[in-house]
Write a protein that holds these residues in place. Structure first.
Motif, PDB file in Angstrom:
ATOM      1  N   LEU A 269       0.832  -1.198   0.000  1.00 43.12           N
ATOM      2  CA  LEU A 269       0.000   0.000   0.000  1.00 43.12           C
ATOM      3  C   LEU A 269       0.871   1.254   0.000  1.00 43.12           C
ATOM      4  O   LEU A 269       0.581   2.228  -0.718  1.00 43.12           O
ATOM      5  N   ALA A 270       1.946   1.224   0.781  1.00 43.14           N
ATOM      6  CA  ALA A 270       2.847   2.379   0.833  1.00 43.14           C
ATOM      7  C   ALA A 270       3.496   2.620  -0.529  1.00 43.14           C
ATOM      8  O   ALA A 270       3.592   3.762  -0.989  1.00 43.14           O
ATOM      9  N   LEU A 271       3.937   1.566  -1.181  1.00 43.53           N
ATOM     10  CA  LEU A 271       4.570   1.715  -2.494  1.00 43.53           C
ATOM     11  C   LEU A 271       3.584   2.211  -3.544  1.00 43.53           C
ATOM     12  O   LEU A 271       3.951   3.012  -4.418  1.00 43.53           O
TER      13      LEU A 271
ATOM     14  N   LEU B 199      -0.731   1.813  20.400  1.00 41.64           N
ATOM     15  CA  LEU B 199       0.020   3.010  20.744  1.00 41.64           C
ATOM     16  C   LEU B 199       1.368   2.644  21.355  1.00 41.64           C
ATOM     17  O   LEU B 199       2.374   3.310  21.106  1.00 41.64           O
ATOM     18  N   GLY B 200       1.388   1.576  22.134  1.00 43.78           N
ATOM     19  CA  GLY B 200       2.650   1.130  22.700  1.00 43.78           C
ATOM     20  C   GLY B 200       3.612   0.634  21.651  1.00 43.78           C
ATOM     21  O   GLY B 200       4.831   0.772  21.787  1.00 43.78           O
ATOM     22  N   PHE B 201       3.077   0.071  20.576  1.00 41.82           N
ATOM     23  CA  PHE B 201       3.917  -0.443  19.504  1.00 41.82           C
ATOM     24  C   PHE B 201       4.140   0.582  18.399  1.00 41.82           C
ATOM     25  O   PHE B 201       4.539   0.218  17.297  1.00 41.82           O
ATOM     26  N   VAL B 202       3.870   1.859  18.686  1.00 39.88           N
ATOM     27  CA  VAL B 202       4.148   2.913  17.708  1.00 39.88           C
ATOM     28  C   VAL B 202       5.619   2.883  17.315  1.00 39.88           C
ATOM     29  O   VAL B 202       5.982   2.974  16.145  1.00 39.88           O
ATOM     30  N   VAL B 203       6.496   2.746  18.311  1.00 40.44           N
ATOM     31  CA  VAL B 203       7.931   2.737  18.042  1.00 40.44           C
ATOM     32  C   VAL B 203       8.322   1.518  17.228  1.00 40.44           C
ATOM     33  O   VAL B 203       9.017   1.605  16.217  1.00 40.44           O
ATOM     34  N   ALA B 204       7.854   0.336  17.639  1.00 40.27           N
ATOM     35  CA  ALA B 204       8.225  -0.889  16.937  1.00 40.27           C
ATOM     36  C   ALA B 204       7.582  -0.967  15.559  1.00 40.27           C
ATOM     37  O   ALA B 204       8.174  -1.504  14.617  1.00 40.27           O
ATOM     38  N   GLY B 205       6.364  -0.444  15.435  1.00 34.69           N
ATOM     39  CA  GLY B 205       5.654  -0.559  14.176  1.00 34.69           C
ATOM     40  C   GLY B 205       6.054   0.438  13.121  1.00 34.69           C
ATOM     41  O   GLY B 205       5.473   0.483  12.039  1.00 34.69           O
ATOM     42  N   SER B 206       7.044   1.276  13.424  1.00 37.79           N
ATOM     43  CA  SER B 206       7.437   2.318  12.482  1.00 37.79           C
ATOM     44  C   SER B 206       8.522   1.860  11.521  1.00 37.79           C
ATOM     45  O   SER B 206       8.934   2.625  10.653  1.00 37.79           O
ATOM     46  N   ILE B 207       8.989   0.623  11.654  1.00 36.03           N
ATOM     47  CA  ILE B 207      10.133   0.181  10.856  1.00 36.03           C
ATOM     48  C   ILE B 207       9.795   0.173   9.374  1.00 36.03           C
ATOM     49  O   ILE B 207      10.529   0.732   8.549  1.00 36.03           O
ATOM     50  N   VAL B 208       8.674  -0.467   9.003  1.00 31.97           N
ATOM     51  CA  VAL B 208       8.296  -0.558   7.594  1.00 31.97           C
ATOM     52  C   VAL B 208       8.014   0.818   7.023  1.00 31.97           C
ATOM     53  O   VAL B 208       8.460   1.161   5.925  1.00 31.97           O
ATOM     54  N   THR B 209       7.288   1.642   7.769  1.00 31.84           N
ATOM     55  CA  THR B 209       6.955   2.990   7.306  1.00 31.84           C
ATOM     56  C   THR B 209       8.214   3.777   6.987  1.00 31.84           C
ATOM     57  O   THR B 209       8.352   4.377   5.919  1.00 31.84           O
ATOM     58  N   GLU B 210       9.133   3.781   7.913  1.00 31.53           N
ATOM     59  CA  GLU B 210      10.318   4.602   7.754  1.00 31.53           C
ATOM     60  C   GLU B 210      11.283   4.039   6.720  1.00 31.53           C
ATOM     61  O   GLU B 210      12.055   4.804   6.128  1.00 31.53           O
TER      62      GLU B 210
END
Length: 329
Positions: A153-155, A261-272
């Protein structure tokens, strides 16, 4: 008061367990950051003195003595806010690197997660209240975006909105050529402009789940006896919807929101990674790629703290919203 003290005691123990695991796991992994640093120094042609290894062990957090002494030193360093030195960005402090990357992740993924939760729960509440409406029929479309692989979806959004229709930049956190980081309108505007596309990806991929979950809970709650009684008494429909139905239906979503919300940090890998965004996910990927165990350990600690902190906040909020949870304790 007893309910809140029990919750705090539980999370203090959980925090200690997370810190302890965070100490031992990197030391059980193959490889050694000291050897990696010495190999880099040798490859660069630097002269290695006899005491270099011991100095690097102390500087990179290895310390001296047995494992229990090292564990004690690690706890003391944590209490002083010292997470060690990054071996891949020597001699940069891990706390400095995390402090530079974390605001980007919180601003992007955190705000996008909050926006998707508020929109999803609000729309799901209306869809459950007015079953069979156009909004209710829109839910399969929103859940379709959730089923699509996130990176795909991001691509697609990058292709459509940066190439076919060049509305947004495809990479970066701000315009490095014309903007200097700081609390200025130019920088904030540039950061919002560059972060809009990755934020849109997060919202589109997660809003369907919130809508579906809230809609189903609203339908289930509306069939309860106390809702029928409230309607029979002739209470205002808006009051029935908000005070009686939505307040109880939102509790499972609120618990799920804590986890997300707690996994905001961990879940940002693919986005970034897709958008080359300068956040904590990019930092974690870099630490894994370079076998930077000190930086990896620091990022994992931040992730653990964010998850535990978010769950503690929601447990407290659940106790305030639903007094039955306090009674059971």
């Amino acid at each position: 008061m007893r309910f809140y003290l029990q919750k705090i005691a539980f999370y203090v123990v959980a925090l200690w367990a997370a810190v302890t695991i965070n100490f031992f796991i990197p030391r059980m992994m193959p490889g050694n950051p000291v050897d990696i640093m010495m190999n880099k120094m040798s490859a660069a042609g630097m002269t290695i003195a006899p005491g270099t290894r011991h100095a690097l062990e102390i500087e990179l957090g290895g310390g001296s003595g047995n494992i229990l002494q090292q564990y004690g030193d690690y706890i003391v360093n944590l209490l002083h806010g010292n997470l060690g030195i990054s071996s891949s960005n020597y001699p940069e402090q891990v706390t400095t690197m995390i402090g530079q990357a974390l605001p980007w992740t919180i601003a992007l993924v955190g705000l996008a997660t909050v926006i998707s939760f508020i929109l999803g729960v609000g729309l799901g509440m209306l869809a459950g209240w007015k079953r069979g409406s156009w909004l209710d029929n829109l839910i399969p479309v929103t859940t379709m975006f959730q089923s699509v692989p996130y990176f795909w979806l991001a691509l697609i959004l990058v292709l459509v909105l940066t190439r076919v229709i060049p509305l947004f930049p495809y990479a970066g956190g701000y315009n490095v050529a014309t903007t200097t980081p700081g609390f200025s309108l130019d920088f904030i505007g540039s950061a919002i402009y560059y972060g809009f596309l990755p934020a849109l990806t997060i919202v589109l991929s997660s809003i369907g789940g919130w809508m579906l979950g809230m809609r189903n809970m609203m339908v289930s709650t509306l069939s309860e006896d106390y809702i029928v009684t409230a309607e029979a008494k002739g209470l205002n429909p808006r009051r029935v919807r908000m005070t009686y139905a939505a307040r109880n239906a939102v509790l499972p979503s609120l618990s799920g929101f804590a986890i997300s919300l707690g996994f905001v940090v961990a879940g940002s890998i693919v986005t970034e990674q897709v958008f080359s965004y300068p956040g904590i996910g990019q930092l974690l990927f870099s630490s894994v790629s370079n076998n930077d165990y000190t930086l990896m350990q620091g990022v994992f600690l931040v992730i653990s703290l964010s998850v535990l902190g978010a769950n503690l906040v929601v447990d407290v909020l659940n106790g305030i919203i639903d007094p039955r949870t306090r009674a059971r304790s």
